[in-house]
Motif scaffolding. Structure first.
Motif, short mmCIF file in Angstrom:
data_model
loop_
_atom_site.label_atom_id
_atom_site.label_comp_id
_atom_site.label_asym_id
_atom_site.label_seq_id
_atom_site.Cartn_x
_atom_site.Cartn_y
_atom_site.Cartn_z
N ALA A 79 2.30 -33.46 -83.76
CA ALA A 79 3.00 -33.95 -82.71
C ALA A 79 3.86 -35.09 -82.58
CB ALA A 79 1.64 -34.46 -81.78
N ASP A 80 3.49 -36.07 -83.76
CA ASP A 80 4.53 -37.24 -84.15
C ASP A 80 5.56 -36.85 -84.41
OD1 ASP A 80 2.23 -38.92 -83.63
OD2 ASP A 80 1.85 -39.19 -85.84
N SER A 81 5.76 -35.57 -85.16
CA SER A 81 7.16 -34.94 -85.53
C SER A 81 7.85 -34.37 -84.35
CB SER A 81 7.00 -33.80 -86.45
OG SER A 81 6.27 -34.50 -87.75
N ALA A 82 7.29 -33.90 -83.20
CA ALA A 82 7.45 -33.55 -82.18
C ALA A 82 8.04 -34.45 -81.33
CB ALA A 82 6.71 -32.43 -81.35
N ALA A 83 7.49 -35.45 -81.17
CA ALA A 83 7.84 -36.69 -80.27
C ALA A 83 9.09 -37.30 -80.95
CB ALA A 83 6.79 -37.75 -80.25
N THR A 84 9.19 -37.35 -82.19
CA THR A 84 10.22 -38.22 -82.68
C THR A 84 11.56 -37.31 -82.32
OG1 THR A 84 9.10 -39.09 -84.44
CG2 THR A 84 11.20 -38.72 -85.06
N LEU A 85 11.52 -35.95 -82.58
CA LEU A 85 12.59 -35.26 -82.43
C LEU A 85 12.91 -34.91 -80.85
CD1 LEU A 85 11.83 -32.37 -84.93
CD2 LEU A 85 13.81 -33.54 -84.75
N THR A 86 12.15 -34.98 -80.07
CA THR A 86 12.43 -34.74 -78.51
C THR A 86 12.40 -36.03 -77.76
OG1 THR A 86 9.99 -34.45 -77.91
CG2 THR A 86 11.40 -32.38 -78.84
N GLY A 87 11.78 -37.15 -78.20
CA GLY A 87 12.00 -38.25 -77.40
C GLY A 87 10.56 -38.24 -76.43
N GLN A 88 9.89 -37.35 -76.66
CA GLN A 88 8.70 -37.22 -75.49
C GLN A 88 7.31 -36.46 -76.31
OE1 GLN A 88 9.39 -35.09 -72.19
NE2 GLN A 88 10.99 -33.67 -73.12
N PRO A 89 6.13 -36.86 -75.85
CA PRO A 89 5.00 -36.33 -76.50
C PRO A 89 4.97 -35.04 -76.12
CG PRO A 89 4.19 -37.64 -75.06
CD PRO A 89 5.77 -37.90 -74.87
N PRO A 90 4.36 -33.86 -77.22
CA PRO A 90 4.27 -32.47 -76.48
C PRO A 90 2.92 -32.24 -75.94
CG PRO A 90 3.45 -32.91 -78.86
CD PRO A 90 4.22 -34.10 -78.43
N THR A 91 2.86 -31.30 -75.21
CA THR A 91 1.51 -30.93 -74.62
C THR A 91 0.76 -30.14 -75.51
OG1 THR A 91 2.58 -30.48 -72.44
CG2 THR A 91 0.51 -29.47 -72.54
N ILE A 92 -0.44 -30.51 -75.77
CA ILE A 92 -1.44 -30.13 -76.83
C ILE A 92 -2.58 -29.37 -76.40
CG2 ILE A 92 -3.01 -30.94 -78.77
CD1 ILE A 92 -1.19 -33.46 -78.86
N HIS A 93 -2.70 -27.91 -76.96
CA HIS A 93 -3.91 -27.13 -76.62
C HIS A 93 -4.65 -27.26 -78.01
CE1 HIS A 93 -2.10 -26.16 -72.68
NE2 HIS A 93 -0.76 -26.27 -73.40
N ILE A 94 -5.81 -27.15 -77.90
CA ILE A 94 -6.83 -26.87 -79.23
C ILE A 94 -7.95 -25.92 -78.40
CG2 ILE A 94 -8.52 -27.74 -80.81
CD1 ILE A 94 -6.87 -30.56 -80.76
N ARG A 95 -8.01 -24.86 -79.42
CA ARG A 95 -8.91 -23.80 -78.68
C ARG A 95 -9.36 -23.15 -79.90
NH1 ARG A 95 -6.42 -20.46 -73.69
NH2 ARG A 95 -5.78 -22.26 -72.47
N GLU A 96 -10.66 -22.64 -79.67
CA GLU A 96 -11.47 -21.84 -80.68
C GLU A 96 -11.30 -20.26 -80.23
OE1 GLU A 96 -16.19 -21.38 -81.37
OE2 GLU A 96 -15.41 -23.34 -81.71
N GLY A 97 -11.35 -19.53 -81.51
CA GLY A 97 -11.23 -18.08 -81.22
C GLY A 97 -10.23 -17.53 -82.11
N LYS A 98 -9.87 -16.26 -81.94
CA LYS A 98 -8.74 -15.48 -82.65
C LYS A 98 -7.06 -16.12 -82.18
CE LYS A 98 -11.04 -11.43 -84.14
NZ LYS A 98 -11.09 -9.99 -84.37
N SER A 99 -6.31 -16.51 -82.97
CA SER A 99 -5.11 -17.01 -82.70
C SER A 99 -4.44 -16.24 -81.75
CB SER A 99 -4.35 -17.15 -84.04
OG SER A 99 -4.91 -18.33 -84.74
N ARG A 100 -4.45 -14.71 -82.07
CA ARG A 100 -3.41 -14.09 -80.98
C ARG A 100 -4.02 -13.77 -79.73
NH1 ARG A 100 -4.61 -8.45 -84.13
NH2 ARG A 100 -6.51 -8.03 -83.21
N ASP A 101 -5.59 -13.77 -79.65
CA ASP A 101 -6.07 -13.83 -78.23
C ASP A 101 -5.93 -15.08 -77.33
OD1 ASP A 101 -7.13 -11.13 -79.12
OD2 ASP A 101 -8.94 -11.95 -79.88
N GLU A 102 -6.40 -16.07 -78.19
CA GLU A 102 -6.14 -17.36 -77.52
C GLU A 102 -4.68 -17.79 -76.93
OE1 GLU A 102 -8.64 -19.27 -76.37
OE2 GLU A 102 -9.61 -17.74 -77.40
N LEU A 103 -3.89 -17.21 -77.86
CA LEU A 103 -2.25 -17.18 -77.50
C LEU A 103 -1.97 -16.89 -76.27
CD1 LEU A 103 0.75 -18.23 -78.11
CD2 LEU A 103 0.76 -16.47 -79.78
#
Length: 163
Positions: free
Chosen positions: A80-104
């Motif tokens: 997120a720090d890298s993203a904020a540096t590159l874009t100038g704004q903090p990213p939206t963050i989602h943290i989930r539990e499960g299988k990657s493709r299902d949660e995506l």
């Protein structure tokens, strides 16, 4: 479970990147950040924790979840720090539990502001990666948004030139 920061405005293009420790993820994140900055959009990041395995006692499962959550937060914070540096704004963050493709798929269905999924393709001989394989195959029809695949072998300069 989802943690969101700085929700996107309706008119913004939101570029979603699945965050993990793979080298190709960094290319996907850089591409998404550069595209978001150039188009007035935002970056969203999804980290999916594996559910605890086995039939442990409740307290052990809770401890395993807490440790996994802490690891997830550490990984996401670093990127997120890298993203904020590159874009100038903090990213939206989602943290989930499960299988990657299902949660995506669930997140894309739930959050209508997400407009592009950006995945990195592995540069090793082991194949493009499980999510790229899934979404360029049978699951591709389940996406309601475009999928951009960034080759893992690209350099930062090459990514900058095309984004």
């Amino acid at each position: 479970m989802s943690v969101s920061e700085q929700p996107a405005r309706a008119e913004e293009r939101v570029f979603l990147v699945v965050v993990d420790e793979s080298p190709e993820m960094r290319n996907a994140l850089r591409y998404a950040c550069r595209r978001a900055k150039r188009t007035g959009g935002r970056v969203a990041m999804l980290y999916v924790m594996d559910p605890p395995e086995g039939q442990q006692w409740g307290a052990v499962v809770d401890l395993m979840r807490q440790e996994a959550r802490q690891q997830a937060e550490d990984v996401v914070a670093r990127h997120a720090d890298s993203a904020a540096t590159l874009t100038g704004q903090p990213p939206t963050i989602h943290i989930r539990e499960g299988k990657s493709r299902d949660e995506l798929l669930k997140l894309v269905a739930e959050d209508r502001s997400i407009s592009v999924l950006v995945l990195g393709s592995a540069s090793s001989g082991e194949g493009p990666g499980p999510l790229v394989t899934a979404f360029t195959g049978k699951l591709g029809g389940q996406l309601r948004i475009p999928l951009t695949i960034v080759p893992g072998a690209l350099t930062e300069a090459e990514i900058d030139a095309i984004s």
